[in-house]
Motif scaffolding. Structure first.
Motif, PDB file in Angstrom:
ATOM      1  N   GLY A 192       0.823  -1.196   0.000  1.00 25.89           N
ATOM      2  CA  GLY A 192       0.000   0.000   0.000  1.00 25.89           C
ATOM      3  C   GLY A 192       0.861   1.250   0.000  1.00 25.89           C
ATOM      4  N   VAL A 323      -6.573   0.791   0.254  1.00 29.81           N
ATOM      5  CA  VAL A 323      -5.907  -0.498   0.411  1.00 29.81           C
ATOM      6  C   VAL A 323      -6.670  -1.457   1.327  1.00 29.81           C
ATOM      7  N   ASP A 370      -4.833  -3.270  -1.641  1.00 32.38           N
ATOM      8  CA  ASP A 370      -3.968  -4.290  -1.021  1.00 32.38           C
ATOM      9  C   ASP A 370      -4.703  -5.618  -0.984  1.00 32.38           C
ATOM     10  N   SER A 382      -0.059  -5.683  -3.988  1.00 34.45           N
ATOM     11  CA  SER A 382      -0.792  -4.426  -4.052  1.00 34.45           C
ATOM     12  C   SER A 382      -0.887  -3.952  -5.482  1.00 34.45           C
TER      13      SER A 382
END
Ligand SMILES: *Cc1c(COP(=O)(O)O)cnc(C)c1O
Length: 648
Positions: A192, A323, A370, A382
């Motif tokens: 992230g 994320v 993520d 990610s």
């Protein structure tokens, strides 16, 4: 001169030929390196051919069996193996490459030793943070992608595996209203924080396009606007990209929603605008790590329309740090009114609200996803997804290396941050999306929320315990425990609101109780002890969940709320697990209150250079090492009557 066909059919004539017997084996008199080579080629690598004897599969099976044997029986502790003490880093600087080749068995045995005592993320008692266990398809994907060790830098090497990156991007894009899979595209990167770095770089290249920042460097103190509850990746990316952390402008958050406060954003934009200072990007967090606050991207976009950058600078970009929150996008098409999965009503309402807020990422220029968080995929997986990939490419393109040939049409190495990349992240994300489907994701997410609700319900029935983030939806439950004779609700209310010396003392006393209870739980887990037939849980505590109502300037760091934390991300957690957790917390509290010191875990030192204490401050006159407590707050930051910190 050997004829060409001869040299292709066998080893060259002469010297090398004399080393081999007629059957292809090495003569005993051959040099040592050829004997070692024989060992390497016959057993160190999987065979390049099918149809020949190859022990690899059984070796994997055997190694995996040993790893799995390190798990505990049901009801056992939440770590692997039998050595549960703290990791011993005292002699790591003595490591040397061995002189001789080793056997696979020996290396596997050495590897397994490194797994001794490691926390088992799939264990129900493991609830410390965003540490989801990996699903089977993703683990197999990781093995497959590494089997031939394709370089993901370009299609020539990774071939159709590159589809995993492009198709994953398309699958996620299809969940975002108004985004077009023929325009949006992404790159897998290292986390992230990597996505964040991509976003800030993209924004710098875009906003400073006329200033050629890629050639000249960043010479403009443009600002990154981000909510004060945004992730500290804001610091990593501005620092490492050379923009400088002082160019972060914190936007205050709403006391109720924890989301970016639009009034404050407007004020900051007015001020920047008046002073002709360009905005590089506004970062919207789509689910903060603990409080799960979601910033209103649509309103941010509208405000940016009102305040264009000074001339010579392009429009600021909007990046959504989704994320954690992205996985709610998988509720696309879920009929919340009919609720066909039978999700608890309050939870399906919550999900619907979150889903509708997350959908606003359609207003972003780029999004970070993520899979290793709410995607149940191994690290680091990610995806940085740009709404307009051609634009990103045109801003970030660079000439290819002379030795790379662009043999296929997909050459992400021409604009990616990394040069060589692994195919494993993309393949494991891709496999997981196909494996879980929308329903699988909906269910795993629902499960986290249902289990959090279980915990909250159990806490409600406990007079000495209180959930302190009741208003936070989603994944984390933060709670406090008090002595037997204290009513948690009354006491917490007082600690939170009463600005008196006495109340501050009480607050500090209970903060210490939370911390010591967490320490006792940690001791319980890591000493391998059984109390009342139970092993300790892996939970954690936060020493900066929020400030008090009466004080938020953080000048007095006593006025913060500590809390114990449960982050129930794995599907093995049940109602019983949560009952057991609460029971354990009370036992740990009683250990603390009994006055007996919590036993110390045997200390294991770390050797230099890791043990060398570095000064807190970065060096020179700079103050780069300083951290405002507000930068590290994990939840509500209290009322904002007297904010301090870096202004514009
Ligand atoms: C975890 C997290 C990050 C950092 O991501 P990594 O994958 O750990 O690098 C950034 N933003 C938010 C909101 C996060 O929760």
């Amino acid at each position: 001169m050997p004829k060409p066909h001869q040299s292709m059919n066998g080893p060259p004539d002469g010297y090398y030929k004399s080393m081999f017997r007629a059957n292809g084996r090495i003569k005993r008199t051959a040099p040592k390196w050829l004997h070692t080579r024989q060992v390497l080629s016959s057993s160190f690598f999987p065979s390049p051919y099918t149809g020949v004897a190859d022990s690899f599969r059984s070796e994997v099976d055997c190694a995996l069996a040993q790893l799995e044997a390190m798990k505990q029986v049901k009801g056992g502790p939440a770590y692997l193996g039998t050595e549960f003490g703290l990791p011993d880093y005292s002699d790591v600087n003595e490591a040397e490459i061995p002189e001789q080749v080793s056997t696979l068995q020996d290396v596997v045995a050495d590897m397994l030793e490194l797994f001794e005592g490691m926390v088992n993320t799939a264990h129900p008692l493991s609830q410390p943070n965003v540490l989801p266990p990996a699903n089977k398809a993703s683990i197999i994907a990781t093995l497959f992608a590494n089997y031939f060790s394709q370089n993901f830098i370009e299609g020539e090497y990774a071939w159709n595996l590159e589809k995993a990156e492009m198709e994953t991007s398309a699958m996620i894009t299809r969940l975002i209203p108004g985004w077009d899979p023929s325009k949006a595209g992404g790159l897998f990167t290292y986390g992230g924080s990597g996505c964040y770095l991509y976003a800030v770089k993209y924004a710098l290249a875009h906003v400073l396009q006329l200033h050629d920042s890629r050639l000249n460097g960043v010479r403009t103190d443009g600002k990154i606007l981000v909510s004060q509850q945004g992730h500290y990746a804001k610091m990593n990316s501005t620092d490492w990209l050379g923009l400088g952390m002082d160019n972060i402008v914190d936007i205050e958050t709403d006391d109720d929603t924890n989301a970016m406060d639009m009034k404050d954003l407007r004020e900051k934009l007015v001020e920047l605008n008046t002073n002709n200072i360009p905005v590089i990007a506004v970062i919207c967090t789509m689910g903060t790590t603990d409080a799960f606050a979601i910033d209103p991207v649509d309103e941010v976009a509208a405000l940016l329309d009102e305040f264009p950058n000074p001339s010579g600078y392009n429009r600021p970009l909007i990046y959504c740090d989704a994320v954690i929150g992205w996985s709610f996008l998988t509720f696309k098409g879920y009929d919340f009114s009919k609720n066909p999965a039978g999700i608890t009503k309050s939870i399906s309402d919550t999900i619907e609200q979150i889903y509708n807020k997350i959908l606003k990422i359609q207003y972003a220029d780029a999004v970070g996803v993520d899979f290793h968080k709410t995607g149940w995929v191994p690290y680091a997986t990610s995806l940085f997804l740009a709404k307009d990939l051609p634009k990103f490419k045109s801003l970030m393109n660079r000439p290819g290396a002379v030795y790379l040939n662009e043999r296929t049409e997909y050459n992400p190495g021409l604009y990616s941050l990394e040069v060589s990349r692994s195919a494993a992240p993309a393949l494991s994300a891709w496999a997981t999306l196909r494996y879980f489907g929308l329903q699988g994701f909906q269910t795993t997410i629902t499960n986290v929320l249902e289990m959090s609700l279980c915990l909250r319900e159990i806490l409600k029935a406990e007079p000495n315990m209180i959930c302190v983030n009741e208003e936070d939806t989603a994944f984390v439950t933060l709670f406090r425990v008090y002595p037997d004779d204290v009513d948690a609700e009354t006491r917490y209310e007082r600690e939170l609101t009463e600005d008196s010396e006495e109340a501050r003392d009480l607050l500090e006393e209970s903060n210490i109780l939370q911390q010591k209870t967490a320490d006792a739980l940690w001791w319980w887990l890591r000493s391998g002890s059984q109390i009342d037939g139970m092993y300790g849980p892996h939970t954690t505590y936060t020493s900066g969940f929020r400030t008090t109502d009466y004080q938020d300037d953080m000048g007095n760091s006593r006025a913060v709320i500590y809390a114990l934390k449960s982050f129930p991300l794995n599907v093995n957690i049940t109602y019983e697990t949560m009952l057991g957790l609460v029971k354990r917390v009370k036992i740990a509290r009683d250990m603390v209150l009994s006055g007996e010191p919590i036993p110390e875990l045997p200390h294991t030192p770390i050797c230099p250079p890791y043990s060398v204490v570095v000064p807190e401050v970065g060096g020179g006159k700079s103050d780069a090492g300083r951290t405002r407590i507000t930068d590290m707050m994990s939840g509500v930051v209290g009322s904002r009557k007297k904010r301090h910190g870096r202004g514009i």
